[in-house]
Design a protein around this motif. Structure first.
Motif, short mmCIF file in Angstrom:
data_model
loop_
_atom_site.label_atom_id
_atom_site.label_comp_id
_atom_site.label_asym_id
_atom_site.label_seq_id
_atom_site.Cartn_x
_atom_site.Cartn_y
_atom_site.Cartn_z
N GLN A 139 51.98 -54.77 -29.35
CA GLN A 139 51.27 -53.75 -30.11
C GLN A 139 52.24 -52.70 -30.64
OE1 GLN A 139 47.75 -53.65 -30.49
NE2 GLN A 139 48.09 -51.99 -31.95
N ARG A 140 53.14 -52.24 -29.78
CA ARG A 140 54.13 -51.23 -30.21
C ARG A 140 55.03 -51.79 -31.31
NH1 ARG A 140 55.02 -50.51 -24.38
NH2 ARG A 140 53.65 -48.84 -23.65
N ALA A 141 55.46 -53.04 -31.14
CA ALA A 141 56.32 -53.65 -32.16
C ALA A 141 55.57 -53.78 -33.48
CB ALA A 141 56.81 -55.02 -31.69
N ALA A 142 54.29 -54.11 -33.40
CA ALA A 142 53.48 -54.23 -34.61
C ALA A 142 53.35 -52.89 -35.32
CB ALA A 142 52.10 -54.78 -34.26
N ALA A 207 45.00 -68.63 -45.94
CA ALA A 207 44.07 -67.74 -45.23
C ALA A 207 44.89 -66.76 -44.40
CB ALA A 207 43.13 -68.54 -44.34
N GLU A 208 44.70 -65.47 -44.66
CA GLU A 208 45.39 -64.47 -43.86
C GLU A 208 44.68 -64.35 -42.50
OE1 GLU A 208 46.52 -59.73 -44.01
OE2 GLU A 208 46.54 -60.89 -45.88
N LEU A 209 45.46 -64.40 -41.44
CA LEU A 209 44.89 -64.35 -40.09
C LEU A 209 44.56 -62.91 -39.71
CD1 LEU A 209 47.20 -66.88 -38.20
CD2 LEU A 209 45.13 -67.31 -39.55
N ASP A 210 43.48 -62.75 -38.98
CA ASP A 210 43.02 -61.43 -38.56
C ASP A 210 43.68 -61.04 -37.24
OD1 ASP A 210 41.64 -59.05 -38.39
OD2 ASP A 210 39.81 -59.97 -37.61
N VAL A 211 45.00 -60.84 -37.30
CA VAL A 211 45.74 -60.47 -36.09
C VAL A 211 46.48 -59.15 -36.24
CG1 VAL A 211 45.99 -62.82 -35.24
CG2 VAL A 211 47.70 -61.91 -36.81
N GLY A 212 46.67 -58.68 -37.45
CA GLY A 212 47.20 -57.34 -37.67
C GLY A 212 48.68 -57.16 -37.45
N ALA A 213 49.45 -58.23 -37.36
CA ALA A 213 50.90 -58.10 -37.14
C ALA A 213 51.58 -59.43 -37.42
CB ALA A 213 51.19 -57.67 -35.70
N ALA A 214 52.91 -59.37 -37.52
CA ALA A 214 53.70 -60.58 -37.78
C ALA A 214 54.23 -61.13 -36.46
CB ALA A 214 54.84 -60.25 -38.73
N PHE A 215 53.34 -61.75 -35.70
CA PHE A 215 53.76 -62.33 -34.43
C PHE A 215 54.65 -63.55 -34.67
CE2 PHE A 215 49.45 -60.54 -33.19
CZ PHE A 215 50.00 -59.39 -32.64
N HIS A 216 55.46 -63.86 -33.66
CA HIS A 216 56.39 -64.98 -33.73
C HIS A 216 57.32 -64.86 -34.94
CE1 HIS A 216 54.40 -66.90 -30.38
NE2 HIS A 216 53.26 -66.63 -30.95
N SER A 217 57.81 -63.65 -35.12
CA SER A 217 58.78 -63.39 -36.19
C SER A 217 59.78 -62.35 -35.68
CB SER A 217 58.08 -62.87 -37.44
OG SER A 217 57.69 -61.51 -37.28
N ALA A 218 60.77 -62.04 -36.51
CA ALA A 218 61.79 -61.06 -36.13
C ALA A 218 61.21 -59.69 -35.84
CB ALA A 218 62.84 -60.97 -37.24
#
Length: 324
Positions: A139-142, A207-218
């Motif tokens: 969450q903080r990283a996002a 389709a944009e995912l409803d997750v609110g962040a770029a998980f599994h990325s730099a």
């Protein structure tokens, strides 16, 4: 976890005989309001584990799962302990009530922690505390990353997607879910560039995912660093059931390798396609997905339509399968 469930079992259930079975644990994005309530109300063991896991962290997980709204449940720091609790508590009820002992377990991203727990690699209360920390770190990283997004791409040639990501700053291939579905993650403007490249070179749906962040990325590197410190302070046991890595697709037995798997996974590509291929090649005939269920079963159906998939959406689903 299996040993503890079996030692407290009052149903007289024995190891369920039947097809070679893998139990699947879903990840973030599978959450929905009310998830797990039917199993909580029907199965005493599930209810006990819900309460135990909720008491182990500083949020009322049971209340969030049953009465939380969609927006709150989609907030990463809450999503992760909630999905973990639903999956692990339901698995405990399934094992206790029907004697289900899987031949393999696997989980998608967050679900990997649930899979390790079910296989006996770590204590469930330690597991929920761990995913609570994981969710906070991410969450903080996002929040620091600002405009990160994840885009699912349906394209018959996934190589087109990988080439489109090449040399665009901050973009990563976050997941290979099926032969035709991949997920791209990164800053919103960069992901939009990838989308345009793909559209110029192939027929595709997005389709944009409803997750609110770029998980599994730099963008998750700060989270990975913090999470690795948490993992280093823990002890992971050898598993009672083989686990399939959602990064490499390899089978492993917990222990110290679990530290490496969970640490690198935060920023690495989830290769669910490789998980399904490994399980198929190992002779798995039946895939049982614990709740919140549905997504992983659909991925398996796409890759292996001849194999049995069972998304557990209600206690009646389990009764139909395991008392037949």
């Amino acid at each position: 976890m299996l040993e503890e469930i079996q030692s407290h079992d009052t149903t007289g259930a024995k190891h369920e005989e039947g097809p070679t079975t893998a139990v699947l644990f879903p990840g973030q994005g599978s959450q929905q309001p009310g998830m797990g309530r039917a199993f909580y109300e029907a199965w005493p063991t599930t209810r006990e584990w819900f309460e135990t896991l909720s008491d182990a962290v500083d949020v009322d997980v049971t209340d969030l799962c049953f009465d939380g709204d969609a927006a709150t449940l989609s907030t990463t720091e809450y999503t992760q302990p909630c999905v973990y609790t639903v999956s692990v508590a339901t698995f405990a009820g399934l094992a206790s009530r029907y004697g289900v002992v899987p031949d393999y377990v696997a989980g998608h991203s967050l679900g990997h922690v649930g899979a390790l727990t079910s296989a006996g690699c770590l204590d469930p209360t330690e597991g929920v505390e761990l995913v609570r920390k994981r969710g906070r770190h991410m969450q903080r990283a996002a929040e620091r990353g600002g405009d990160g997004v994840m885009l699912a791409v349906i394209c018959r040639d996934p190589a087109v997607v990988e080439r489109a990501c090449d040399r665009i700053e901050g973009v990563s291939l976050a997941a290979r879910n099926t032969d035709s579905q991949t997920v791209v993650a990164g800053p919103a403007p960069s992901v939009e560039q990838v989308r345009d490249r793909i559209a110029d070179n192939a027929r595709a749906r997005f389709a944009e995912l409803d997750v609110g962040a770029a998980f599994h990325s730099a963008a998750m590197e700060p989270a990975a660093t913090a999470f690795e410190e948490d993992l280093a302070a823990m002890t992971f046991q050898t598993t009672a059931v083989p686990v399939v890595s959602d990064v490499s697709g390899e089978v492993y037995g917990g222990g110290e390798r679990a530290v490496d798997e969970l640490g690198t996974q935060v920023v690495e590509t989830v290769d669910w396609r490789a998980v399904v291929e490994t399980l198929r090649d190992r002779g798995v005939e039946r895939f049982v997905e614990v709740p919140p269920a549905g997504t992983l079963s659909r991925f398996v159906d796409t890759r292996c339509p001849d194999l049995e998939t069972i998304p557990l959406e209600s206690p009646a689903d389990a009764a139909e399968v395991f008392t037949a």
